[in-house]
Write a protein that holds these residues in place. Structure first.
Motif, PDB file in Angstrom:
ATOM      1  N   PHE A  64     -60.484 -12.624 -24.692  1.00 40.11           N
ATOM      2  CA  PHE A  64     -59.483 -13.016 -25.668  1.00 40.11           C
ATOM      3  C   PHE A  64     -58.511 -11.862 -25.871  1.00 40.11           C
ATOM      4  O   PHE A  64     -58.874 -10.697 -25.722  1.00 40.11           O
ATOM      5  N   SER A  65     -57.296 -12.195 -26.198  1.00 39.57           N
ATOM      6  CA  SER A  65     -56.288 -11.168 -26.432  1.00 39.57           C
ATOM      7  C   SER A  65     -56.764 -10.215 -27.530  1.00 39.57           C
ATOM      8  O   SER A  65     -57.213 -10.652 -28.592  1.00 39.57           O
ATOM      9  N   ILE A  72     -56.395 -25.430 -19.454  1.00 40.79           N
ATOM     10  CA  ILE A  72     -55.978 -25.416 -20.860  1.00 40.79           C
ATOM     11  C   ILE A  72     -55.733 -23.976 -21.310  1.00 40.79           C
ATOM     12  O   ILE A  72     -54.801 -23.677 -22.048  1.00 40.79           O
ATOM     13  N   ILE A  73     -56.613 -23.066 -20.845  1.00 45.75           N
ATOM     14  CA  ILE A  73     -56.363 -21.630 -20.935  1.00 45.75           C
ATOM     15  C   ILE A  73     -55.938 -21.171 -19.546  1.00 45.75           C
ATOM     16  O   ILE A  73     -56.627 -21.455 -18.575  1.00 45.75           O
ATOM     17  N   PRO A  74     -54.815 -20.516 -19.375  1.00 49.48           N
ATOM     18  CA  PRO A  74     -53.900 -19.981 -20.382  1.00 49.48           C
ATOM     19  C   PRO A  74     -52.650 -20.835 -20.596  1.00 49.48           C
ATOM     20  O   PRO A  74     -51.757 -20.409 -21.309  1.00 49.48           O
ATOM     21  N   HIS A  75     -52.589 -22.050 -20.002  1.00 53.81           N
ATOM     22  CA  HIS A  75     -51.353 -22.831 -20.069  1.00 53.81           C
ATOM     23  C   HIS A  75     -51.072 -23.391 -21.457  1.00 53.81           C
ATOM     24  O   HIS A  75     -49.907 -23.639 -21.798  1.00 53.81           O
ATOM     25  N   HIS A  76     -52.132 -23.627 -22.251  1.00 58.18           N
ATOM     26  CA  HIS A  76     -51.939 -24.206 -23.585  1.00 58.18           C
ATOM     27  C   HIS A  76     -52.535 -23.313 -24.676  1.00 58.18           C
ATOM     28  O   HIS A  76     -51.937 -23.160 -25.747  1.00 58.18           O
ATOM     29  N   LEU A  77     -53.696 -22.748 -24.426  1.00 58.03           N
ATOM     30  CA  LEU A  77     -54.338 -21.837 -25.367  1.00 58.03           C
ATOM     31  C   LEU A  77     -54.295 -20.421 -24.804  1.00 58.03           C
ATOM     32  O   LEU A  77     -54.334 -20.239 -23.585  1.00 58.03           O
ATOM     33  N   PRO A  78     -54.240 -19.404 -25.674  1.00 53.46           N
ATOM     34  CA  PRO A  78     -54.121 -18.027 -25.168  1.00 53.46           C
ATOM     35  C   PRO A  78     -55.438 -17.467 -24.650  1.00 53.46           C
ATOM     36  O   PRO A  78     -56.518 -17.891 -25.050  1.00 53.46           O
ATOM     37  N   GLY A  79     -55.335 -16.528 -23.763  1.00 47.19           N
ATOM     38  CA  GLY A  79     -56.491 -15.830 -23.215  1.00 47.19           C
ATOM     39  C   GLY A  79     -56.090 -15.067 -21.972  1.00 47.19           C
ATOM     40  O   GLY A  79     -55.039 -15.336 -21.375  1.00 47.19           O
ATOM     41  N   ILE A  80     -56.915 -14.103 -21.603  1.00 49.14           N
ATOM     42  CA  ILE A  80     -56.610 -13.260 -20.453  1.00 49.14           C
ATOM     43  C   ILE A  80     -57.610 -13.562 -19.342  1.00 49.14           C
ATOM     44  O   ILE A  80     -58.813 -13.370 -19.496  1.00 49.14           O
ATOM     45  N   ILE A  81     -57.095 -14.054 -18.230  1.00 50.15           N
ATOM     46  CA  ILE A  81     -57.918 -14.394 -17.065  1.00 50.15           C
ATOM     47  C   ILE A  81     -57.650 -13.384 -15.960  1.00 50.15           C
ATOM     48  O   ILE A  81     -56.490 -13.094 -15.640  1.00 50.15           O
ATOM     49  N   ARG A  82     -58.720 -12.886 -15.380  1.00 49.49           N
ATOM     50  CA  ARG A  82     -58.611 -12.032 -14.192  1.00 49.49           C
ATOM     51  C   ARG A  82     -59.389 -12.694 -13.066  1.00 49.49           C
ATOM     52  O   ARG A  82     -60.369 -13.383 -13.303  1.00 49.49           O
ATOM     53  N   GLY A  83     -58.952 -12.466 -11.859  1.00 43.61           N
ATOM     54  CA  GLY A  83     -59.534 -13.168 -10.723  1.00 43.61           C
ATOM     55  C   GLY A  83     -58.782 -14.454 -10.450  1.00 43.61           C
ATOM     56  O   GLY A  83     -57.658 -14.645 -10.921  1.00 43.61           O
TER      57      GLY A  83
END
Length: 225
Positions: A15-16, A56-67
């Motif tokens: 999460f951010s 839905i994450i990250p296109h609609h809800l926030p969050g940090i994805i790696r990979g």
């Protein structure tokens, strides 16, 4: 070249503002007709995991994805939600969050109509899904007046009319009685036999017997079986 329905490469999420990932280093492939069971204690991020896989994450809800999360070889980071919804469909724990039309037929047609498909194609999809669900006689019923199990089937049907190759069921059995659970499980097995890839989230392992792989999530870690 045939790609897996879903492929996750060195996937981590946080999460951010959080210094520690919720989980990290996930890798798996899901082929047509395979099912992945996802379990773990409350708060470990099972729903968040589903939101990431569905976009839905990250296109609609926030969050940090790696990979990477790849759908049929395409990175979901480069796909918008309408496109992703045709590839990966998600059914939520509470069907009422997905149902808002006044008849079952309208509910099943809503997604394809928003894709601007031809009326004949929409009718064919609705008819096919009603056959799969064995709910033709509910075509003109109001979903709000159906039982919890019936509503869950309609929520599943509203996803199936988008014809995704991968389905995510986020604790879709948790609020159903035993008869409702068996009915939904039978539909899941049929979809699996038909070649759909499935991600099944549940806190009761006995509901996941059709799974080919098992991912157990816990805070800051994940375990494969």
């Amino acid at each position: 070249m045939k790609f897996p329905c879903l492929q996750v490469e060195d996937f981590s999420f946080s999460f951010s503002g959080d210094s520690q990932p919720l989980w990290e280093g996930l890798n798996f492939k899901l082929q047509p007709g395979e099912a992945l069971a996802v379990t773990g204690p409350s708060g470990c991020g099972k729903s968040t995991f589903c939101y990431c896989l569905s976009g839905i994450i990250p296109h609609h809800l926030p969050g940090i994805i790696r990979g990477k999360i790849l759908v049929k070889g395409q990175n979901t980071a480069s796909m918008n939600l309408p496109r992703l919804a045709q590839e990966v469909g998600m059914v939520f724990q509470d069907p009422e969050t997905q149902l808002f039309c006044t008849t079952v037929e309208e509910e099943l047609a809503f997604g394809p109509e928003n894709l601007c498909l031809e009326p004949a194609e929409i009718k064919d999809r609705v008819d096919q899904v009603l056959d799969v669900l064995e709910m033709n006689h509910y075509r003109h019923h109001n979903p709000a007046h159906l039982s919890g199990g019936e509503q869950q089937l309609i929520a599943l049907g509203s996803v199936l009319t988008l014809n995704p190759h991968t389905l995510i069921l986020d604790e879709a059995l948790s609020q159903l009685d035993q008869d409702g659970q068996k009915r939904v499980q039978n539909i899941i097995r049929k979809l699996k036999r038909d070649g759909r890839a499935l991600i099944l989230v549940d806190h009761q392992v006995e509901n996941l017997t059709m799974a080919d792989q098992h991912l157990k999530l816990a805070n800051c870690q994940a375990t494969w079986r």
